[in-house]
Every structure is written in C-alpha cells, then in structure tokens.
Design an enzyme around this catalytic site. Sequence first.
Site, PDB file in Angstrom:
ATOM      1  N   ASN A   1       0.867  -1.184   0.000  1.00  0.00           N
ATOM      2  CA  ASN A   1       0.000   0.000   0.000  1.00  0.00           C
ATOM      3  C   ASN A   1       0.898   1.226   0.000  1.00  0.00           C
ATOM      4  OD1 ASN A   1      -1.775   2.048   0.431  1.00  0.00           O
ATOM      5  ND2 ASN A   1      -2.530   1.329   2.411  1.00  0.00           N
ATOM      6  N   TRP A   2       0.990   1.848  -1.163  1.00  0.00           N
ATOM      7  CA  TRP A   2       1.885   3.008  -1.287  1.00  0.00           C
ATOM      8  C   TRP A   2       1.283   4.283  -0.692  1.00  0.00           C
ATOM      9  CZ3 TRP A   2       4.400   2.740  -6.881  1.00  0.00           C
ATOM     10  CH2 TRP A   2       5.302   1.672  -6.911  1.00  0.00           C
ATOM     11  N   LYS A   3       0.021   4.220  -0.292  1.00  0.00           N
ATOM     12  CA  LYS A   3      -0.653   5.390   0.313  1.00  0.00           C
ATOM     13  C   LYS A   3      -0.456   6.620  -0.583  1.00  0.00           C
ATOM     14  CE  LYS A   3      -0.361   3.173   4.751  1.00  0.00           C
ATOM     15  NZ  LYS A   3      -0.285   3.274   6.204  1.00  0.00           N
TER      16      LYS A   3
ATOM     17  N   HIS B   1      -9.751   1.040   4.687  1.00  0.00           N
ATOM     18  CA  HIS B   1      -8.491   1.311   5.396  1.00  0.00           C
ATOM     19  C   HIS B   1      -8.750   2.270   6.563  1.00  0.00           C
ATOM     20  CE1 HIS B   1      -4.416   2.496   6.314  1.00  0.00           C
ATOM     21  NE2 HIS B   1      -4.026   1.418   5.670  1.00  0.00           N
TER      22      HIS B   1
ATOM     23  N   GLU C   1      -7.137   4.658   7.668  1.00  0.00           N
ATOM     24  CA  GLU C   1      -6.886   6.078   7.382  1.00  0.00           C
ATOM     25  C   GLU C   1      -8.090   6.714   6.703  1.00  0.00           C
ATOM     26  OE1 GLU C   1      -3.141   5.445   5.421  1.00  0.00           O
ATOM     27  OE2 GLU C   1      -2.220   4.984   7.352  1.00  0.00           O
TER      28      GLU C   1
ATOM     29  N   GLU D   1      -5.411  -4.830  10.504  1.00  0.00           N
ATOM     30  CA  GLU D   1      -4.446  -3.750  10.703  1.00  0.00           C
ATOM     31  C   GLU D   1      -4.790  -2.990  11.979  1.00  0.00           C
ATOM     32  OE1 GLU D   1      -2.436  -2.639   6.717  1.00  0.00           O
ATOM     33  OE2 GLU D   1      -4.158  -1.331   6.974  1.00  0.00           O
TER      34      GLU D   1
ATOM     35  N   GLY E   1       2.137   2.746  10.811  1.00  0.00           N
ATOM     36  CA  GLY E   1       3.030   3.891  10.667  1.00  0.00           C
ATOM     37  C   GLY E   1       3.707   4.300  11.963  1.00  0.00           C
TER      38      GLY E   1
ATOM     39  N   SER F   1       3.248  -1.594  10.416  1.00  0.00           N
ATOM     40  CA  SER F   1       4.694  -1.551  10.652  1.00  0.00           C
ATOM     41  C   SER F   1       5.394  -2.858  10.294  1.00  0.00           C
ATOM     42  CB  SER F   1       4.996  -1.148  12.107  1.00  0.00           C
ATOM     43  OG  SER F   1       4.523   0.171  12.357  1.00  0.00           O
TER      44      SER F   1
ATOM     45  N   GLY G   1       2.870  -1.006   4.371  1.00  0.00           N
ATOM     46  CA  GLY G   1       2.820   0.421   4.065  1.00  0.00           C
ATOM     47  C   GLY G   1       4.210   0.967   3.766  1.00  0.00           C
ATOM     48  N   GLY G   2       4.785   1.647   4.750  1.00  0.00           N
ATOM     49  CA  GLY G   2       6.049   2.345   4.542  1.00  0.00           C
ATOM     50  C   GLY G   2       7.140   1.503   3.895  1.00  0.00           C
TER      51      GLY G   2
END
Length: 263
Positions: free
Chosen positions: A9-11, A95, A97, A169, A175, A215, A236-237
């Site tokens: 997930n590149w957000k 998600h 977010e 999640e 994050g 994470s 993610g990151g």
Amino acid sequence: MREVIIAANWKMHTTPGDAGDLARTIAGRIREAGVTRVICPPFVCLDAVRAALAEADPEVAVGAQNVHHELAGAYTGEVAAPMLVGLAGWVIVGHSERRRDAGETDALIGRKLGRAVEAGLRPILCVGEQLAERETGRAEAVVDTQLAGALTDHDPAALQAAGFVIAYEPVWAIGTGRNAVGSDAAAMAEAIRASLGRLGWGSAAVDVPVLYGGSVTSANIGEFLAEPSIDGALVGGASLKPDEMAAIVARAALTARARAAAA
Ligand code: 13P
C-alpha cells in the site's frame, strides 16, 4: 491450502512520473512464483504502474486504495469501480486512514465492497482496533462489529468467488514502528474467521486469507508468517523500499513453499 499474499500500500506517495520506475524496480526484486504480489499506488499512478508491471512482470497485480460506493453520479473528486477496470485488478476498502479521515462507516465500506465485486475487482477489506480498545480487552469485539457492519448484506459465496481478502491492521501499529505481536495477530485472524462463521460463511470461513498490516518490515515479517493463521501482509512504509520488499516477499516464498509441500 490458502495462498500467501504480500500487498504493497503506497498510500499518498509517488507521482505518475516516478511510480512506474519504482514498480519496475520492485517487480524485478520480488520474482517469487508462489506468492501473490500486489502493488497499490495512488489512483493517478495506476496506469503508470500497470504499464510498468505489464513489461516487468505481469504476475504482479495492481490494486487501488479506495473505490466509491456509487457506480456514477455527482460525486466530485471520487472514483467509481467501473473506472478502475483495466487499471487495477484489486482494491483496498475500509483502510483505517479512510475511516479516520473520510469518516467511512462499516455500512459504507460494505457498499464499496459490493461495487468492487460487481466490477470484478478483488477486494481487501481492512479491519482493526484502536489502542484503547486493545488495552481494554475489546479488540476482538471491535473487529467483529466492523466485519458484521460491512458484510451483513453480502453473499459469502459471491465474496469468496471474488477472491475476498481481509487485512487485520491494528490502528496503533500503522506507521508507528510498533508492530503487533505475532501471536496476538494470529489470535485475531482466528477471531476473524470465527466472526465470518457467525455471519453465515460456515466452513468457507477457513478459506479466507487474512493478512496482517501495521509496521511490517523485513525484520518482523517472519514473526507473522510463522503463524499458520496469517497468510501474508499489507505493507505500508516498507513497501516503497525495494530492498525491504525483496526480503519480505522472499520470506513469504518460504511459507508458500512450506504450505505447498504440506498440502
Ligand atoms: P505501515 O506499514 O506504514 O505501518 O502501514 C500499514 C498500512 O496501513 C498498510 O495498509
């Protein structure tokens, strides 16, 4: 035997100018046949990533990060499921977010799921509790409510035919660099399948892939994939870093091979 899935997930990172190069680089580093691999860039980068992956490795799938709950209409700035056809094969819905920033409710997320399925997109439904909910022992109840709210009106067979995936999640792990403990994530994966059972899935609940997200890195992916109830990760990151993706997918390939050998 459930498949092993690593979804990136590149957000809100990358641009149409650089997303293709990053996708190509990552695809070249994650050539593992037994692992289902998905890259979910921002909407405006879908075409660049699709084109890059078609050349670099057509086996790596493309996913969107969201989809609207209506098919078309006066919804300024939104993207409907039919618009994604040809650009993406997968879509993330619910998600945390988006629950947080766009006020998405379980009922709305359920409608998004329906649109995804109608359009032939493979949905990843995200669920997960807040820190206070975990600390007060309510994590499983919160996730059960999220699942019930999103899935009540859905036919399990139709979702299953669409390749439905759930990503657990925990919000406090996203994050933050603070990942869940593998055994806690595994317990939640079992609780998720128990919830599906109560929602009418019966024995099909055991076939639904459950990913962990929050994470995830090359250093901790093994802790999650060591759990038989966990089928991969929504990253993610770390998913923007080719070295990290290479190591995460390589670890996933070990699990995929072990599962194939045991089947
Ligand atoms: P991080 O891996 O950056 O914690 O993000 C997880 C996530 O939200 C994936 O959807």
